[in-house]
Scaffold this motif. Structure first.
Motif, PDB file in Angstrom:
ATOM      1  N   TRP A 110       0.809  -1.066  -0.137  1.00 39.71           N
ATOM      2  CA  TRP A 110       0.113  -0.023  -0.108  1.00 39.71           C
ATOM      3  C   TRP A 110       0.787   1.451   0.024  1.00 39.71           C
ATOM      4  CZ3 TRP A 110      -4.426  -1.179  -1.587  1.00 39.71           C
ATOM      5  CH2 TRP A 110      -4.835  -2.475  -1.449  1.00 39.71           C
ATOM      6  N   TRP A 111       2.174   1.367   0.779  1.00 39.39           N
ATOM      7  CA  TRP A 111       2.819   2.366   0.577  1.00 39.39           C
ATOM      8  C   TRP A 111       3.347   2.511  -0.796  1.00 39.39           C
ATOM      9  CZ3 TRP A 111       2.755   6.054   4.236  1.00 39.39           C
ATOM     10  CH2 TRP A 111       2.314   5.637   5.766  1.00 39.39           C
ATOM     11  N   LEU A 112       3.983   1.428  -1.333  1.00 37.21           N
ATOM     12  CA  LEU A 112       4.590   1.509  -2.584  1.00 37.21           C
ATOM     13  C   LEU A 112       3.465   1.865  -3.734  1.00 37.21           C
ATOM     14  CD1 LEU A 112       6.313  -1.972  -2.531  1.00 37.21           C
ATOM     15  CD2 LEU A 112       7.424   0.202  -2.535  1.00 37.21           C
ATOM     16  N   ALA A 114       3.960   5.621  -5.597  1.00 41.82           N
ATOM     17  CA  ALA A 114       3.998   5.416  -7.004  1.00 41.82           C
ATOM     18  C   ALA A 114       2.988   6.251  -7.713  1.00 41.82           C
ATOM     19  CB  ALA A 114       3.913   3.939  -7.555  1.00 41.82           C
ATOM     20  N   LEU A 115       1.844   6.606  -7.004  1.00 42.87           N
ATOM     21  CA  LEU A 115       0.681   7.448  -7.318  1.00 42.87           C
ATOM     22  C   LEU A 115       1.302   8.835  -7.381  1.00 42.87           C
ATOM     23  CD1 LEU A 115      -2.251   7.929  -8.434  1.00 42.87           C
ATOM     24  CD2 LEU A 115      -2.715   7.901  -6.055  1.00 42.87           C
ATOM     25  N   MET A 137       5.374  13.575 -11.526  1.00 41.89           N
ATOM     26  CA  MET A 137       6.103  13.454 -12.884  1.00 41.89           C
ATOM     27  C   MET A 137       5.154  14.117 -14.065  1.00 41.89           C
ATOM     28  SD  MET A 137       8.326  10.124 -12.914  1.00 41.89           S
ATOM     29  CE  MET A 137       9.443   9.822 -11.529  1.00 41.89           C
ATOM     30  N   ILE A 138       4.043  13.803 -13.939  1.00 36.79           N
ATOM     31  CA  ILE A 138       2.986  14.565 -15.113  1.00 36.79           C
ATOM     32  C   ILE A 138       2.932  15.831 -15.205  1.00 36.79           C
ATOM     33  CG2 ILE A 138       0.749  14.403 -15.707  1.00 36.79           C
ATOM     34  CD1 ILE A 138       0.552  11.522 -15.258  1.00 36.79           C
TER      35      ILE A 138
END
Length: 87
Positions: free
Chosen positions: A51-53, A57-58, A64-65
């Motif tokens: 869940w942390w990963l 990532a989100l 980044m977007i």
């Protein structure tokens, strides 16, 4: 150097090369086992903290977007942070 000495020297070199290749095969086998163990450890870590990963990532994807053009300046910072946190 007579032919008999030359053959003995070549046979000795051949035995040395065979022994070295056997040693290298053993070392590669041990490293393969070590990598497999590390892969299992990383898999267990990812399962425990998925869940942390996923959240990280989100967040990283959104950042980044929004800052696509600045990715070149962010990338070294991200690599440094990843190396710091993995140690």
């Amino acid at each position: 150097m007579d032919p008999a000495e030359r053959l003995n020297e070549l046979a000795l070199r051949k035995r040395l090369l065979v022994a070295q290749s056997a040693l290298h095969r053993q070392m590669i086998s041990l490293e393969g086992g070590s990598l497999a163990t590390r892969g299992l450890d990383a898999g267990h870590l990812a399962v425990r903290h998925r869940w942390w990963l996923l959240g990280g990532a989100l967040v990283a994807g959104v950042v980044m977007i929004r800052h696509r053009r600045a990715l070149g300046t962010w990338l070294p910072l991200l690599i440094t942070a990843a190396r710091t946190f993995t140690r």
